[in-house]
Design an enzyme around this catalytic site. Structure first.
Site, mmCIF file in Angstrom:
data_model
loop_
_atom_site.group_PDB
_atom_site.id
_atom_site.type_symbol
_atom_site.label_atom_id
_atom_site.label_comp_id
_atom_site.label_asym_id
_atom_site.label_seq_id
_atom_site.Cartn_x
_atom_site.Cartn_y
_atom_site.Cartn_z
ATOM 1 N N CYS A 138 3.537 -2.838 6.685
ATOM 2 C CA CYS A 138 2.659 -3.981 6.960
ATOM 3 C C CYS A 138 2.920 -5.035 5.886
ATOM 4 O O CYS A 138 2.920 -4.726 4.702
ATOM 5 C CB CYS A 138 1.195 -3.565 6.878
ATOM 6 S SG CYS A 138 0.749 -2.269 8.016
ATOM 7 N N ASP A 302 -6.882 -8.392 -0.281
ATOM 8 C CA ASP A 302 -6.854 -8.144 -1.733
ATOM 9 C C ASP A 302 -5.994 -9.157 -2.482
ATOM 10 O O ASP A 302 -5.203 -9.880 -1.882
ATOM 11 C CB ASP A 302 -6.304 -6.738 -1.998
ATOM 12 C CG ASP A 302 -7.305 -5.654 -1.640
ATOM 13 O OD1 ASP A 302 -8.515 -5.911 -1.758
ATOM 14 O OD2 ASP A 302 -6.868 -4.564 -1.227
ATOM 15 N N ASP A 339 -12.999 -5.516 -1.950
ATOM 16 C CA ASP A 339 -12.674 -4.433 -2.877
ATOM 17 C C ASP A 339 -12.522 -5.089 -4.241
ATOM 18 O O ASP A 339 -11.644 -5.931 -4.439
ATOM 19 C CB ASP A 339 -11.400 -3.709 -2.430
ATOM 20 C CG ASP A 339 -11.484 -2.206 -2.680
ATOM 21 O OD1 ASP A 339 -12.252 -1.811 -3.583
ATOM 22 O OD2 ASP A 339 -10.789 -1.450 -1.991
ATOM 23 N N LYS A 346 -15.681 -1.050 -3.321
ATOM 24 C CA LYS A 346 -15.967 -1.971 -2.221
ATOM 25 C C LYS A 346 -17.366 -2.569 -2.358
ATOM 26 O O LYS A 346 -18.332 -1.843 -2.534
ATOM 27 C CB LYS A 346 -15.842 -1.224 -0.902
ATOM 28 C CG LYS A 346 -14.436 -0.703 -0.681
ATOM 29 C CD LYS A 346 -14.378 0.184 0.537
ATOM 30 C CE LYS A 346 -13.027 0.808 0.715
ATOM 31 N NZ LYS A 346 -12.746 1.895 -0.259
HETATM 32 C C1 PLP Z 1 -12.262 3.024 -0.045
HETATM 33 C C2 PLP Z 1 -12.161 4.055 -1.039
HETATM 34 C C3 PLP Z 1 -12.858 5.252 -0.917
HETATM 35 C C4 PLP Z 1 -13.781 5.545 0.245
HETATM 36 O O1 PLP Z 1 -14.836 4.654 0.281
HETATM 37 P P1 PLP Z 1 -15.918 4.730 1.435
HETATM 38 O O2 PLP Z 1 -16.759 3.530 1.222
HETATM 39 O O3 PLP Z 1 -16.629 6.016 1.249
HETATM 40 O O4 PLP Z 1 -15.177 4.712 2.740
HETATM 41 C C5 PLP Z 1 -12.723 6.188 -1.914
HETATM 42 N N1 PLP Z 1 -11.940 5.968 -2.986
HETATM 43 C C6 PLP Z 1 -11.261 4.826 -3.139
HETATM 44 C C7 PLP Z 1 -10.418 4.633 -4.344
HETATM 45 C C8 PLP Z 1 -11.335 3.830 -2.164
HETATM 46 O O5 PLP Z 1 -10.635 2.696 -2.312
#
Ligand code: PLP
Length: 439
Positions: A138, A302, A339, A346
């Site tokens: 991608c 990002d 993020d 997030k």
């Molecule tokens: C996105 C992510 C997760 C999972 O996050 P959820 O909000 O539970 O889906 C876990 N670890 C990392 C490093 C992530 O980037």
């Protein structure tokens, strides 16, 4: 129709005698992925000028090209420059423009990695990079820095380190297999891995993040599904960005997964000139739910290197959320997240719905702009919680073991802890105080 005229033509250019069974063989698709401009031009009939070709060569030296014949077949050749599949699969020279604020590893995934392959960011779950390869590169990949590093699928001994980490950290209840694409592993290796992870007593669920249903739906074979079914509860998240990606073949793959009992989610990335439009997003989420896929996240693009041409202002994402909340089914609406650069995880972002607030009333607005008030209860008795379940009248005793310490903002709200503020480590005023005390 799983083998349409465009696909037949592409197949015949790859191999004169290609059977439908070849086209639908995921390993054939991988063997015949398009990774040079020459092959792309030959197969699509699209022709770049000399100058553009040179620029593209430079781009692919830094960020390699790889497109499955299937995904390539979705490109509208007559209007390819505006085509959402083309833009996600075939690069452009803008990828070489790096901005000062862009980072190789914006999410600090490498810094938050206790052992090779694991990113442990949140208290109860880890990201486990189990493959360094994807079936399609991608162009908007957040791990662009890694794309085209020596392609490899870690050996069992390497994966074992991640497994050992999970096994020795009892707070990890959710393991997210990511990559690369975990479904690049053979069924055998994947089964070995799932078997190991699911036998760890404290692991409650496993998730797989894969783009296979989008870019190589033939990977979802009956054999794969019947193997995966042994490891329930197993959640699967995929990555559709545009309604054009929902085709007969991808629908078939999704149906197999849904019939296999895996709860399906979708993570889209908001991409300029691809899906930065409320109407496109609404159509996408509707098509997803028709195929039993729940939109999970919509990501702000990002700050990785080479993605500047894909980024939109955050306002675009909020505008899209505004067009979904209330306007369509609640379960068709993803959570829009940023993020956090630096590894904060997030952060959900929404339009504002609370307009004002007093001691006993909240003023809210709905999606239509109607302003309403919610009268709060007069008789609510706040419960003091000192986390001593034995002295609480709610009927669920939570053992100490299950309750980790409060952290973050939750700590500021908690009764048992007298922290009244969270202060950045390098706060100048407090450093001054320390000096003052010393004097
Ligand atoms: C996105 C992510 C997760 C999972 O996050 P959820 O909000 O539970 O889906 C876990 N670890 C990392 C490093 C992530 O980037």
């Amino acid at each position: 129709m799983i083998y349409n005229n465009v696909q037949k033509e592409i197949a015949s250019k790859i191999e004169i005698e290609t059977k439908l069974s070849n086209w639908k063989d995921w390993r054939w698709q991988l063997r015949n992925s398009i990774s040079t401009i020459k092959k792309f031009e030959h197969i699509t009939g699209i022709c770049f000028g000399k100058e553009e070709r040179e620029e593209l060569e430079r781009t692919f030296e830094k960020f390699p090209l790889s497109i499955t014949p299937y995904y390539l077949s979705l490109i509208d050749r007559d209007n390819f420059r505006n085509d959402p599949v083309f833009k996600q699969a075939f690069g452009c020279v803008e990828e070489l423009t790096t901005k000062s604020f862009e980072l190789e590893d914006p999410l600090s995934e490498d810094k938050d990695s206790p052992v090779e392959g694991i990113t442990h960011r949140y208290p109860d779950r880890v990201l486990f990079h189990v493959s360094n390869v994807c079936s399609m590169y991608c162009r908007h990949c957040t791990r662009k820095r890694k794309v085209g590093d020596v392609d490899f699928i870690p050996r069992k001994e390497q994966l074992q380190k991640g497994i050992d980490y999970v096994a020795s950290n009892p707070q990890v209840r959710d393991v997210l297999l990511s990559g690369g694409d975990p479904l690049m592993l053979s069924d055998e290796k994947l089964e070995w891995l799932l078997d190991k992870i699911t036998s760890i007593p404290h692991v409650e669920i496993v998730r797989i993040g894969t783009r296979m249903p989008v870019v190589l739906p033939y990977r979802i074979t009956d054999k794969l599904v019947s193997m995966l079914k042994k490891y329930h509860p197993l959640w699967i998240n995929t990555h559709f960005n545009h309604p054009n990606e929902i085709t007969t073949s991808s629908k078939e793959a999704l149906a197999k997964l849904a019939d296999g009992g895996f709860p399906l989610g979708n993570q889209s990335v908001l991409l300029a000139d691809v899906n930065d439009c409320p109407r496109i997003m609404k159509m996408l989420v509707h098509k997803l739910v028709q195929n039993r896929v729940r939109p999970y996240y919509l990501y702000q693009c990002d700050l990785s290197e080479g993605l500047s041409h894909f980024r939109t202002p955050i306002g675009k994402g909020i505008e899209i959320m505004e067009s979904l909340v209330g306007h369509t089914s609640g379960f068709a609406r993803p959570t829009y997240v940023i993020d956090a650069p630096g590894g904060g995880g997030k952060i959900p972002v929404m339009p504002n719905y609370i307009i004002s607030w007093s001691t006993n009333k909240v003023v809210l607005r709905n999606y239509e702009g109607v302003i309403t008030t919610y009268k709060e209860p007069d008789s609510y008795k706040p419960k003091m919680c000192d986390r001593d379940c034995g002295n609480c009248n709610l009927e669920l005793a939570i053992s100490e073991k299950d309750e980790s310490e409060v952290i973050g903002i939750e700590k500021l709200l908690s009764d048992e802890c007298d922290t009244i503020s969270l202060i950045p480590g390098d706060n100048e005023r407090l450093t001054r105080r320390e000096h003052h005390v010393c004097d």
